[in-house]
Design a protein around this motif. Sequence first.
Motif, PDB file in Angstrom:
ATOM      1  N   ARG B 435     -32.056 -29.837  60.403  1.00 29.72           N
ATOM      2  CA  ARG B 435     -32.197 -28.624  59.586  1.00 29.72           C
ATOM      3  C   ARG B 435     -33.658 -28.186  59.518  1.00 29.72           C
ATOM      4  O   ARG B 435     -34.033 -27.397  58.663  1.00 29.72           O
ATOM      5  N   LEU B 436     -34.459 -28.736  60.431  1.00 31.20           N
ATOM      6  CA  LEU B 436     -35.879 -28.406  60.543  1.00 31.20           C
ATOM      7  C   LEU B 436     -36.702 -28.820  59.322  1.00 31.20           C
ATOM      8  O   LEU B 436     -37.788 -28.304  59.096  1.00 31.20           O
ATOM      9  N   ARG B 437     -36.182 -29.739  58.550  1.00 33.73           N
ATOM     10  CA  ARG B 437     -36.908 -30.190  57.368  1.00 33.73           C
ATOM     11  C   ARG B 437     -37.750 -31.412  57.726  1.00 33.73           C
ATOM     12  O   ARG B 437     -37.323 -32.273  58.496  1.00 33.73           O
ATOM     13  N   GLN B 451     -36.360 -43.823  54.670  1.00 33.39           N
ATOM     14  CA  GLN B 451     -36.714 -42.480  55.113  1.00 33.39           C
ATOM     15  C   GLN B 451     -36.321 -41.463  54.054  1.00 33.39           C
ATOM     16  O   GLN B 451     -35.442 -41.715  53.226  1.00 33.39           O
ATOM     17  N   ALA B 452     -36.979 -40.330  54.101  1.00 35.18           N
ATOM     18  CA  ALA B 452     -36.651 -39.267  53.164  1.00 35.18           C
ATOM     19  C   ALA B 452     -36.874 -37.933  53.864  1.00 35.18           C
ATOM     20  O   ALA B 452     -37.509 -37.859  54.911  1.00 35.18           O
ATOM     21  N   ILE B 453     -36.318 -36.912  53.269  1.00 32.23           N
ATOM     22  CA  ILE B 453     -36.478 -35.548  53.791  1.00 32.23           C
ATOM     23  C   ILE B 453     -37.025 -34.675  52.682  1.00 32.23           C
ATOM     24  O   ILE B 453     -36.557 -34.732  51.542  1.00 32.23           O
ATOM     25  N   LEU B 454     -38.034 -33.872  53.029  1.00 34.06           N
ATOM     26  CA  LEU B 454     -38.517 -32.887  52.059  1.00 34.06           C
ATOM     27  C   LEU B 454     -37.670 -31.627  52.264  1.00 34.06           C
ATOM     28  O   LEU B 454     -37.795 -30.935  53.286  1.00 34.06           O
ATOM     29  N   GLU B 455     -36.829 -31.344  51.293  1.00 33.26           N
ATOM     30  CA  GLU B 455     -35.861 -30.266  51.482  1.00 33.26           C
ATOM     31  C   GLU B 455     -36.491 -28.888  51.450  1.00 33.26           C
ATOM     32  O   GLU B 455     -35.891 -27.929  51.917  1.00 33.26           O
ATOM     33  N   ASP B 456     -37.680 -28.793  50.890  1.00 30.55           N
ATOM     34  CA  ASP B 456     -38.312 -27.480  50.784  1.00 30.55           C
ATOM     35  C   ASP B 456     -39.437 -27.268  51.784  1.00 30.55           C
ATOM     36  O   ASP B 456     -40.102 -26.248  51.744  1.00 30.55           O
ATOM     37  N   VAL B 457     -39.645 -28.226  52.659  1.00 28.68           N
ATOM     38  CA  VAL B 457     -40.752 -28.101  53.619  1.00 28.68           C
ATOM     39  C   VAL B 457     -40.173 -28.146  55.026  1.00 28.68           C
ATOM     40  O   VAL B 457     -39.543 -29.120  55.414  1.00 28.68           O
ATOM     41  N   PHE B 458     -40.380 -27.099  55.775  1.00 26.02           N
ATOM     42  CA  PHE B 458     -39.841 -26.978  57.124  1.00 26.02           C
ATOM     43  C   PHE B 458     -40.984 -26.982  58.130  1.00 26.02           C
ATOM     44  O   PHE B 458     -42.095 -26.560  57.816  1.00 26.02           O
ATOM     45  N   ALA B 459     -40.689 -27.446  59.345  1.00 26.85           N
ATOM     46  CA  ALA B 459     -41.705 -27.396  60.397  1.00 26.85           C
ATOM     47  C   ALA B 459     -41.025 -27.014  61.706  1.00 26.85           C
ATOM     48  O   ALA B 459     -39.992 -27.589  62.056  1.00 26.85           O
ATOM     49  N   LEU B 460     -41.565 -26.022  62.383  1.00 26.82           N
ATOM     50  CA  LEU B 460     -40.976 -25.594  63.641  1.00 26.82           C
ATOM     51  C   LEU B 460     -42.059 -25.028  64.557  1.00 26.82           C
ATOM     52  O   LEU B 460     -43.210 -24.862  64.162  1.00 26.82           O
ATOM     53  N   LYS B 481     -35.402 -21.338  66.748  1.00 24.59           N
ATOM     54  CA  LYS B 481     -35.451 -22.125  65.512  1.00 24.59           C
ATOM     55  C   LYS B 481     -35.750 -21.214  64.330  1.00 24.59           C
ATOM     56  O   LYS B 481     -35.150 -21.321  63.250  1.00 24.59           O
ATOM     57  N   ALA B 482     -36.706 -20.305  64.533  1.00 27.18           N
ATOM     58  CA  ALA B 482     -37.115 -19.441  63.426  1.00 27.18           C
ATOM     59  C   ALA B 482     -35.982 -18.525  62.987  1.00 27.18           C
ATOM     60  O   ALA B 482     -35.748 -18.331  61.788  1.00 27.18           O
ATOM     61  N   GLU B 483     -35.285 -17.965  63.954  1.00 26.55           N
ATOM     62  CA  GLU B 483     -34.172 -17.093  63.587  1.00 26.55           C
ATOM     63  C   GLU B 483     -33.093 -17.881  62.861  1.00 26.55           C
ATOM     64  O   GLU B 483     -32.512 -17.413  61.874  1.00 26.55           O
ATOM     65  N   TRP B 484     -32.813 -19.071  63.329  1.00 28.56           N
ATOM     66  CA  TRP B 484     -31.811 -19.923  62.685  1.00 28.56           C
ATOM     67  C   TRP B 484     -32.216 -20.215  61.250  1.00 28.56           C
ATOM     68  O   TRP B 484     -31.429 -20.079  60.318  1.00 28.56           O
ATOM     69  N   LEU B 485     -33.485 -20.573  61.048  1.00 28.66           N
ATOM     70  CA  LEU B 485     -33.944 -20.945  59.709  1.00 28.66           C
ATOM     71  C   LEU B 485     -33.860 -19.761  58.755  1.00 28.66           C
ATOM     72  O   LEU B 485     -33.405 -19.873  57.618  1.00 28.66           O
ATOM     73  N   ALA B 486     -34.321 -18.600  59.241  1.00 24.14           N
ATOM     74  CA  ALA B 486     -34.295 -17.425  58.371  1.00 24.14           C
ATOM     75  C   ALA B 486     -32.846 -17.104  57.973  1.00 24.14           C
ATOM     76  O   ALA B 486     -32.562 -16.786  56.814  1.00 24.14           O
ATOM     77  N   LYS B 487     -31.944 -17.228  58.919  1.00 22.32           N
ATOM     78  CA  LYS B 487     -30.532 -16.946  58.631  1.00 22.32           C
ATOM     79  C   LYS B 487     -29.991 -17.932  57.590  1.00 22.32           C
ATOM     80  O   LYS B 487     -29.293 -17.533  56.652  1.00 22.32           O
ATOM     81  N   ARG B 488     -30.311 -19.201  57.773  1.00 24.34           N
ATOM     82  CA  ARG B 488     -29.818 -20.205  56.821  1.00 24.34           C
ATOM     83  C   ARG B 488     -30.370 -19.959  55.427  1.00 24.34           C
ATOM     84  O   ARG B 488     -29.664 -20.099  54.422  1.00 24.34           O
ATOM     85  N   ASP B 492     -28.166 -19.144  52.412  1.00 22.31           N
ATOM     86  CA  ASP B 492     -28.106 -20.329  51.560  1.00 22.31           C
ATOM     87  C   ASP B 492     -27.094 -21.336  52.069  1.00 22.31           C
ATOM     88  O   ASP B 492     -26.389 -21.971  51.279  1.00 22.31           O
ATOM     89  N   ASP B 493     -26.982 -21.476  53.377  1.00 21.11           N
ATOM     90  CA  ASP B 493     -25.945 -22.379  53.884  1.00 21.11           C
ATOM     91  C   ASP B 493     -26.516 -23.415  54.831  1.00 21.11           C
ATOM     92  O   ASP B 493     -25.905 -23.767  55.827  1.00 21.11           O
ATOM     93  N   ILE B 494     -27.667 -23.921  54.473  1.00 20.65           N
ATOM     94  CA  ILE B 494     -28.345 -24.811  55.407  1.00 20.65           C
ATOM     95  C   ILE B 494     -27.620 -26.141  55.577  1.00 20.65           C
ATOM     96  O   ILE B 494     -27.776 -26.826  56.569  1.00 20.65           O
ATOM     97  N   GLU B 495     -26.800 -26.493  54.606  1.00 20.23           N
ATOM     98  CA  GLU B 495     -26.136 -27.792  54.732  1.00 20.23           C
ATOM     99  C   GLU B 495     -25.001 -27.771  55.733  1.00 20.23           C
ATOM    100  O   GLU B 495     -24.542 -28.806  56.184  1.00 20.23           O
ATOM    101  N   GLN B 496     -24.553 -26.591  56.088  1.00 21.86           N
ATOM    102  CA  GLN B 496     -23.327 -26.512  56.878  1.00 21.86           C
ATOM    103  C   GLN B 496     -23.455 -27.121  58.258  1.00 21.86           C
ATOM    104  O   GLN B 496     -22.661 -27.953  58.661  1.00 21.86           O
ATOM    105  N   SER B 497     -24.460 -26.703  59.012  1.00 24.80           N
ATOM    106  CA  SER B 497     -24.586 -27.270  60.357  1.00 24.80           C
ATOM    107  C   SER B 497     -26.037 -27.258  60.774  1.00 24.80           C
ATOM    108  O   SER B 497     -26.842 -26.495  60.250  1.00 24.80           O
ATOM    109  N   GLY B 498     -26.345 -28.093  61.735  1.00 23.59           N
ATOM    110  CA  GLY B 498     -27.730 -28.203  62.152  1.00 23.59           C
ATOM    111  C   GLY B 498     -28.061 -27.226  63.271  1.00 23.59           C
ATOM    112  O   GLY B 498     -27.212 -26.502  63.784  1.00 23.59           O
TER     113      GLY B 498
END
Lengths: 568, 568
Positions: B435-437, B451-460, B481-488, B492-498
């Motif tokens: 999810r690019l997190r 391990q952990a994931i920062l849910e509010d910090v993305f890197a692409l 990646k950028a278009e995917w992230l903006a769409k998610r 608000d459906d980032i959990e659905q699929s990677g």
Amino acid sequence: MQATTRCTSYLPQLPSGIHELLSRSTRASTRSSHRPRWPPLTAHFSHAGLCAGGVQQQRSITIKQLDHGRVDRERVVILGSGWAGYTVARQLDSRKYQAVVVSPRSYFAFTPLLASTSVGTLEFRTALEPVRSKRSKVNYFQGWADGVDFKNKTVTIEEAVDDPTQGLSPTLDRHAGKTGSQREREKATEAKKGRLFDLAYDKLVITVGCYSQTFGIPGVKENALFLKDVGDARKIRNRILACFEAAALPTTSDEMRRTLLNFAIVGGGPTGIEFSAELYDIIKEDLARIYPELIPFHQITVYDVADKVLPMFDANLADYAMDAFRRGGISIKTKHHVNELRKGPPAGSASKVDDQNACFTLNIKEQGEVGVGMVVWSTGLMMNPFVAKALRDIPELPEAGVKFLESGSAQDKSGPTGWVVQKDAKTGSVITDDRLRVKLEAEGVGEDKPQAILEDVFALGDCAILEGTSYPATAQVASQKAEWLAKRLNRDDIEQSGFTWKNLGVMAYIGNWNALFQGSGGGNISGRAAWILWRGAYLTKSVSIRNKILIPMYWFINWLFGRDISRF
Amino acid sequence: MQATTRCTSYLPQLPSGIHELLSRSTRASTRSSHRPRWPPLTAHFSHAGLCAGGVQQQRSITIKQLDHGRVDRERVVILGSGWAGYTVARQLDSRKYQAVVVSPRSYFAFTPLLASTSVGTLEFRTALEPVRSKRSKVNYFQGWADGVDFKNKTVTIEEAVDDPTQGLSPTLDRHAGKTGSQREREKATEAKKGRLFDLAYDKLVITVGCYSQTFGIPGVKENALFLKDVGDARKIRNRILACFEAAALPTTSDEMRRTLLNFAIVGGGPTGIEFSAELYDIIKEDLARIYPELIPFHQITVYDVADKVLPMFDANLADYAMDAFRRGGISIKTKHHVNELRKGPPAGSASKVDDQNACFTLNIKEQGEVGVGMVVWSTGLMMNPFVAKALRDIPELPEAGVKFLESGSAQDKSGPTGWVVQKDAKTGSVITDDRLRVKLEAEGVGEDKPQAILEDVFALGDCAILEGTSYPATAQVASQKAEWLAKRLNRDDIEQSGFTWKNLGVMAYIGNWNALFQGSGGGNISGRAAWILWRGAYLTKSVSIRNKILIPMYWFINWLFGRDISRF
């Protein structure tokens, strides 16, 4: 190769690829016997000289080749690539003359459009024309004219290909501060390095123009921006946008915002007024929408020492302009004098910024210290150092091409010990006769000094003045003189009549799609009609078809989408 | 002011002047009661916020105003203005998110067209899009990201409005050579001067890209030219033309001509090959006609350490390209290594020129010293110092927005003493989940670190890599990646699929109106058809309508009239 064949075809050569497009298949198979026809450049152009236009299109790269390419034409060396020099070069008949332009700048700057490029209404390349191009038959060397040997008819050239100041209008003699002997030693080294060389001429056309005058006011040369060349326009464009971007930072104080967005223009002539108008336009049409909160902080001010701006216009037109400016919030401060321009904020400013490059301070005699983001200096012409230094004493005259004039005292050809180039007492311009030929007078004291004319040396443009006239130093005068001279040389009829200037009027853009036009007959137009005339006139005059297409394209695109504000 | 009204009108506002044009008389009389309507800018835009689009179009200039303008939206801070950052910023829904871009560069560079601008086939501004514009709802600060406080969710920004390197792709850490404490003291001073400030975020998108890698080879950083940004392209353009102009001087020896016109490109990937192709085009189509005698002296050479160029293409396509190059006289030297690049001519050269800036010398391991006029370095990526230094240890995690993953050893949230950002061992890229997190792992030794994931910090983009994948560091991957992230984020459906990358193939221009295209399914096209596809693809992708008009206009005009060769 026929030297006398004139290239009349102006159609571009179709790239070889077009023929391929029509004939080749486009899908490559794994083992294709079909190989791409890729012309190696050496074979392709071994007979470049035989393309349409023959020998004239070759660019000679050694003096020998230049001599070889000369055939039986006279060589006209033109110093400078401004309005006068570029026009002469383009209009000389290449069958009769081999034109060689020597200039530190490889292009001609279309100065009336510079103000537009300095804010992004047009792009920089739409306001320039290269001296060297596929179509022109003009030879070119990039360098400064360093001296002239009138007897042997040669010009000494200092090459300037990597000159870091190219594109910027000069403000000071590049050899200022060096003594005569220092410069001589330097020249000897340069000659050894190949950076200095001599070029022989049959006719010489001196069109070196003038420098910007800063009146010795401290800090102006270093800190002000000028507007005589494309590099200047680029610096101005970047500076305006940087001021807004810096003011947009969250840590900039309101006081610093007012300083950064305080734009000062020194000089109320057409250049200064047109620039202020263009600046008003970009702020109103673009920056106000991108940085709306910054608009209350901005100010545009025009300073001039004279009583009024636009002195060449009638009072009613000048008042119309000043009225328009005042209503737009542009302040006009006449009878104001600049004492100094330095880096940094004004003394006593509460600004935290001690970064010397963030802003500037103008010291105005009538006003005190004023913090500014940018100063555009658009006033004053200074005589070109080449004219001041190289066109002075003439120890020996050439054997031919000198015309001695009757003088009050007994005519004595061998009497005068030496000759000097006649200069205007006030401006230092070279004085010419009405055929634009350089005038000499004998050295020595006395009223009726013998005078002479160098029949093969011409001077026109800002650096010269026709004796007995007071034609202004404008592009109009320069280009009329240049067209006249080219015509006379082409027809070989220079003795028939002298040059007279036809005053076609003056125009100035004053912003917000309004302009002024004053015809010489007294016909005045202001407002939208003058603006249409202004744009139309520049469009027809703009030299190449390429720019005739690009300029209205950019006017349209920038009107539709807004000006671009990127800096790089 | 309705914060939720979305600006849907994209028509430009007609300048107020149009209405005037239709209604006013245009001739000014001496005493006219008719005065020009000249809107002072302050009054005109007092309600700028109420224009179509409401509050979203205002640019907040203080953090307070930014906060005020936020209303109830989440703030997404985007670091960088490249393919990834710019795409995210443009596509985020401005009703839900307040996008703030932080970048030292105020525009997005459309990199596939850079090679064309570097020889003048296109103009520079056609290959860039400003971040800040009249139409975009994106906020922007010009500065470098200096550090991140993940706990308090702030980014520290170092302002860069007057950075002299803007427009040039970075090759070295701008704080290289400073010790940690030196930098701390410097930062304290900068903060006092207002040049350093903190910006709070709700979500952070790290798209800072990579630097150019020079592998520590001496002299490359200082003397080579790069091709990642518009300022680079401008330097290259000026350099090519200066080399020809210097070679055209009568005092340049033939040996120096060969040196000046020896153009070296290091890197046989698409960038290097496309640039070589464009260079071939300008020489063949324009310079060969303007400087025909110089053509025998020129040479273009591509160097690469690998066995072959264009490694991402199938063998038959790569061979097609190499074949085409050889026929054009472009030399390809694979398995060659650069030892050094220095100023000046090769040792033992007979050249009179001791001017260190006239030319360069490439020291090739397999070849010895080679005199060159220009080296374009188009190989290698170096991890961004921001990623290397600022994204490292995380002493304290934020209270919310952290997702802990099951790990092999007993899960212990409070156990680990600290956390580090996971980086790829080979490239140093930030590792993200699908999810690019950004992924973290606990400090300490051992295999199964928590391990952990920062849910509010993305890197692409180039600076990041999706775990378990080896997607190439290309514009295609970054923008998908950028278009995917903006769409998610918008839905608000980032959990659905990677995220998964859809390989749309690779293209490269190889000069003379020929190109290569390799589809991911194995469909290969070469030659003219690929060239049409290549131009078409870039035209549709080019971001703004403005450039969609200007780009074909320039292709046409430069084909008809030739490329402009002026330098300023």
